[in-house]
Design a protein around this motif. Structure first.
Motif, short mmCIF file in Angstrom:
data_model
loop_
_atom_site.label_atom_id
_atom_site.label_comp_id
_atom_site.label_asym_id
_atom_site.label_seq_id
_atom_site.Cartn_x
_atom_site.Cartn_y
_atom_site.Cartn_z
N THR A 51 -6.83 -4.80 -5.92
CA THR A 51 -8.24 -4.65 -5.60
C THR A 51 -8.98 -3.80 -6.63
O THR A 51 -8.40 -2.93 -7.27
N MET A 98 -2.82 -4.31 -1.94
CA MET A 98 -3.93 -3.41 -2.29
C MET A 98 -4.02 -3.19 -3.80
O MET A 98 -5.07 -2.87 -4.31
N TRP A 157 -3.64 2.92 -8.56
CA TRP A 157 -2.53 2.13 -8.02
C TRP A 157 -1.21 2.50 -8.64
O TRP A 157 -0.17 2.44 -7.99
N GLN A 176 -11.86 -9.31 0.32
CA GLN A 176 -12.17 -7.94 0.72
C GLN A 176 -13.60 -7.52 0.37
O GLN A 176 -14.26 -6.86 1.17
N GLY A 221 -9.73 -3.27 4.08
CA GLY A 221 -8.93 -3.71 2.94
C GLY A 221 -7.44 -3.51 3.11
O GLY A 221 -6.64 -4.31 2.60
N PHE A 222 -7.06 -2.46 3.85
CA PHE A 222 -5.62 -2.16 3.94
C PHE A 222 -4.86 -3.26 4.68
O PHE A 222 -3.65 -3.30 4.66
N LYS A 259 0.86 -1.19 0.00
CA LYS A 259 0.00 0.00 0.00
C LYS A 259 0.89 1.23 0.00
O LYS A 259 2.01 1.15 -0.49
#
Lengths: 507, 315
Positions: free
Chosen positions: A411, A408, A422, A372, A402-403, A174
């Motif tokens: 997702t 991540m 992202w 998630q 979610g984190f 992340k």
């Protein structure tokens, strides 16, 4: 009163447990010899797993967050998929935010059998637990079963979370860096035609705050911050920003200093005192736990940690427009790399399979999104890839943090989020510089009493000083003296000693 | 001695001049009443305040803060709970079940144990008193308790893990033993024995009815303990698939909020506040959690009023 009791209780709990843990000693180190060969044989040359060569196993996993009604339903789906992939089933237990650290301590010290657990620098603390032997060393497992993880993670994640040169956790992919921003309520910026393009420091805010104070009614707070507020200091804190010990971000000599004696702090405190007297902050700020400015909308500016496109999310949840200005460049601290991780228990009977599962969480889009977002058409509907739309069932029965669930970047996105979200994260991470103490973990055990004493002094002074509630000219010398009496210098010396050793070993 | 009316014949009318030496002067009577009234009010006030907050409109609360008479009333919090609060209601019934069952078990164990200790003819009295008393001074602590409960008894996530830890308290035993010794004279027990009652009959038919005030006191302590207990739930009853007891549910909400406000910066973009009930809803929960136990109090009240004045030996 009650909080005091609770903290006392948890303190005593932790003390009892640490004694107990010490008595237990850490179990095996390294991977269990049993089962390794057959597990290893299942990994094919391209890194995928041939599940037909594996015995079925059940993995027990602990996760932070409130329990969700539809978890059994989703778990069933996950298990179908996992059986096919690595012949494993997952038993996922959620433990609520506030209970997580305490429960995991009890589970760890009683030797209860589990495989995977969430750990981080702020919940079920990674560092002391890794040092105590609660987690399995993962380097060999990573090499053998976690190649996918090594490929996707920014190498600095694994670098920064080593304890004595060993990885005990897999960080989630992340935002790696930390960056503080000023958040502005756009409504007032437009109303008074305020320009924020040159605002970076606390001092830069003054004309804006003044405008709001003079033209808006008293219930609009110009600088809407609570007692946790700290002016931005160009330091790398060694024990969190409540304790004023740190190293200059642009340090040349790599020395820890007492921040209370720095000129930067002095001027920041004077500015804050000026703002407090002028009424730019709430009068009761020193005792204010939180401030619900987002809900009321009656504020001009506050302070927050950002990530790419954060203002979109903030604007969406607030229901009005919010814009930001950075106070600093993004910097990678040891703590920010360890913000969300998964560790394998040292009591785990199937560490190889657990690692395969973690590998999937970081590489397999289908599994990652299932865990998630739940089940397609029950909890969400797919729009054009990579977008989805939440169904009401998601909010009611399956909203997962979610984190904390691995990579991540795999997702799905929601409407209104930029498609390159992202990529922007990736860019944000690679643009960041590392803090001077990145990767260094301070072991406080030799100066435990001093650290405890300092923490007490900081509770007494820090929020009153940093929020401008008291006059720095009078209280800063007092605070300096108290910190000195509590053994600040000894702590700095110990941190310096450990840092120098670490630096020598890691050059 | 004040004259009490006794059944059958009215007391002779007294001359006004006859002063009751136990009475206090009207002046001091008023003063004491005011002091006690203020104290009582300061106990009740916070609760009234909570009720008021729970009836405030959420938006008004954010804008104006707490007030005793909000400008905007709303029952939204309660309707929210009764619509979506399936969990709250099932927590409620679980807590009720634990309280009733636990109190019964507690009373059974405490009274029988204490009664045996109160009898001078019981040979191992000293030893068993010591066993009970010892646990008041030294306890194994939490971790051994946890290990016994989970690894040895395997009672984790059963309602027994919430009932058993509170089912026997050394303190209650000692209180009850003293109570038996002071209120149940040996003569009664002796006469019961002469009339041919066995030990058990004596206990159930003679001793218990005479000791109702003591039992009510212990019962109230115990039911309050069960009703307000959240810590055992934290340790042993935390299977997320199961409904938590009521107080634990409130505890969790409170702890989560604390935790999330402290760690907001670590949660990144995750909107954790979404899963947390609003201020008014929390207050409404507190009201709903406290009312029943307040309601239960009047049932015990008469025993406290009777107090320890129960005698049954004709002197």
């Amino acid at each position: 009163m009650f909080k005091k009791k609770l903290s006392l209780l948890s303190l005593s709990l932790i003390m009892v447990l640490s004694v107990f843990l010490a008595a237990c000693g850490s179990k095996d180190s390294g991977t269990g010899a049993a089962g390794t060969s057959s597990e290893g044989a299942a990994v094919q040359s391209d890194g995928t797993v041939d599940s037909s060569k594996l015995e079925p196993v059940k993995l027990k996993m602990f996760m932070i967050g409130p329990n969700q009604k539809d978890l059994p339903l989703v778990q069933e789906e996950i298990n179908k998929y996992l059986t096919e992939k690595i012949n494993a089933t997952l038993e996922l237990s959620m433990i609520d935010w506030g209970d997580y650290s305490q429960r995991m301590q009890v589970i760890t010290s009683s030797g209860e059998n589990y495989d995977i657990a969430f750990t981080s620098s702020w919940a079920f603390d990674y560092l002391p637990n890794a040092a105590k032997g609660a987690f399995k060393p993962l380097n060999e497992l990573l090499e053998q079963y976690g190649q996918g993880i090594i490929d996707v993670l920014d190498p600095r994640f694994l670098e920064g979370t080593k304890v004595n040169g060993v990885n005990y956790g897999i960080p989630a992919n992340k935002e790696l860096a930390q960056q503080f921003v000023w958040r502005f309520n756009k409504k007032y910026l437009d109303k008074y035609n305020l320009d924020i393009s040159n605002v970076t420091t606390l001092e830069d805010l003054e004309p804006l705050l003044k405008t709001i104070k003079e033209n808006e009614p008293a219930d609009v707070t110009p600088l809407a911050v609570a007692k946790g507020f700290k002016p931005y200091m160009p330091f790398d804190f060694v024990l969190g920003d409540e304790i004023p010990i740190g190293m200059y971000i642009d340090t040349k000599d790599f020395k820890f200093v007492n921040i209370l004696e720095s000129p930067e702090l002095k001027s920041a405190l004077d500015t804050m005192r000026k703002y407090y007297k002028a009424g730019y902050v709430r009068e009761d700020i020193a005792t204010l736990d939180g401030i619900d400015n987002m809900k009321t909308g009656k504020w001009l500016v506050d302070r927050e940690i950002t990530q790419p496109y954060a203002e979109l999310g903030w604007s969406r949840s607030a229901g009005y427009d919010i814009v930001t200005r950075p106070m600093q460049d993004p910097i990678i601290y040891t703590g920010s790399a360890a913000g969300s991780m998964m560790a394998i228990s040292s009591y785990s009977k199937n560490p190889e399979r657990a690692m395969m599962f973690l590998n999937l969480l970081n590489t397999d889009e289908k599994l990652r999104n299932m865990i998630q977002y739940g089940i397609e058409d029950t909890h969400y509907t797919k729009l054009d890839a990579p977008y989805i739309e939440d169904l009401p069932a998601m909010k009611d029965n399956y909203s997962m943090p979610g984190f904390a669930l691995g990579n991540m970047y795999l997702t799905y996105l929601h409407e209104g989020e930029p498609a390159d979200k992202w990529e922007a994260f990736d860019e944000f991470n690679s643009s960041a510089t590392t803090a001077p103490t990145f990767g260094f973990n301070f072991d406080t055990s030799p100066v435990k009493t001093e650290v405890a004493a300092i923490s007490n002094v900081s509770k007494e002074f820090i929020s009153a000083l940093y929020t401008g509630s008291v006059d720095a000219a009078v209280y800063l010398p007092k605070a300096q003296q108290k910190f000195k009496d509590a053994g600040m210098d000894r702590v700095i010396a110990e941190a310096q000693k450990q840092f120098d050793e670490w630096k020598a070993n890691n050059q | 001695m004040p004259q009490y009316p006794t059944a059958g014949h009215d007391p002779a009318p007294q001359a006004r001049s006859k002063r009751d030496y136990n009475a206090i002067s009207p002046f001091w009577n008023v003063i004491f009443n005011i002091i006690i009234g203020v104290f009582a009010f300061s106990c009740i006030f916070p609760f009234l305040f909570v009720i008021m907050i729970s009836l405030t409109d959420e938006q008004t609360l954010a804008m104006e803060g707490f007030s005793l008479w909000p400008s905007q009333f709303s029952t939204a919090a309660y309707s929210y709970i009764f619509q979506t609060g399936g969990e709250l209601l099932s927590s409620f019934s679980l807590t009720l079940l634990i309280t009733v069952l636990g109190t019964l078990i507690n009373l059974t164990l405490v009274t029988t144990y204490a009664y045996a200790l109160s009898r001078r003819s019981f040979e191992f009295r000293g030893f068993f008193s010591f066993v009970a008393f010892f646990t008041m001074l030294f306890s194994g602590g939490m971790v051994p308790g946890y290990i016994v409960m989970t690894q040895f008894l395997h009672l984790q996530n059963t309602i027994w893990s919430l009932i058993l830890p509170l089912s026997l308290s050394a303190f209650s035993i000692i209180v009850m033993r003293t109570f038996f010794q002071t209120t149940v004279p040996d003569e009664i027990i002796e006469s019961a024995r002469i009339d041919g009652a066995g030990e058990f009959t004596t206990f159930v038919r003679i001793v218990l009815p005479v000791s109702l005030p003591g039992i009510a006191t212990i019962g109230l302590f115990s039911s309050l303990g069960y009703w307000n207990d959240w810590f055992n739930a934290l340790l042993y009853y935390n299977d997320p698939q199961k409904t938590p007891p009521l107080q634990y549910l409130l505890m969790q909400i409170e702890k989560n909020m604390d935790f999330l406000t402290q760690n907001a910066q670590n949660l990144g973009s995750f909107d954790a506040a979404a899963g947390i009930p609003t201020e008014t809803v929390r207050m409404a929960m507190v009201v709903l959690a406290t009312l029943p136990i307040i309601m239960a109090y009047p049932f015990f009240q008469r025993y406290f009023v009777q107090g320890l004045t129960v005698g049954s030996v004709k002197g």
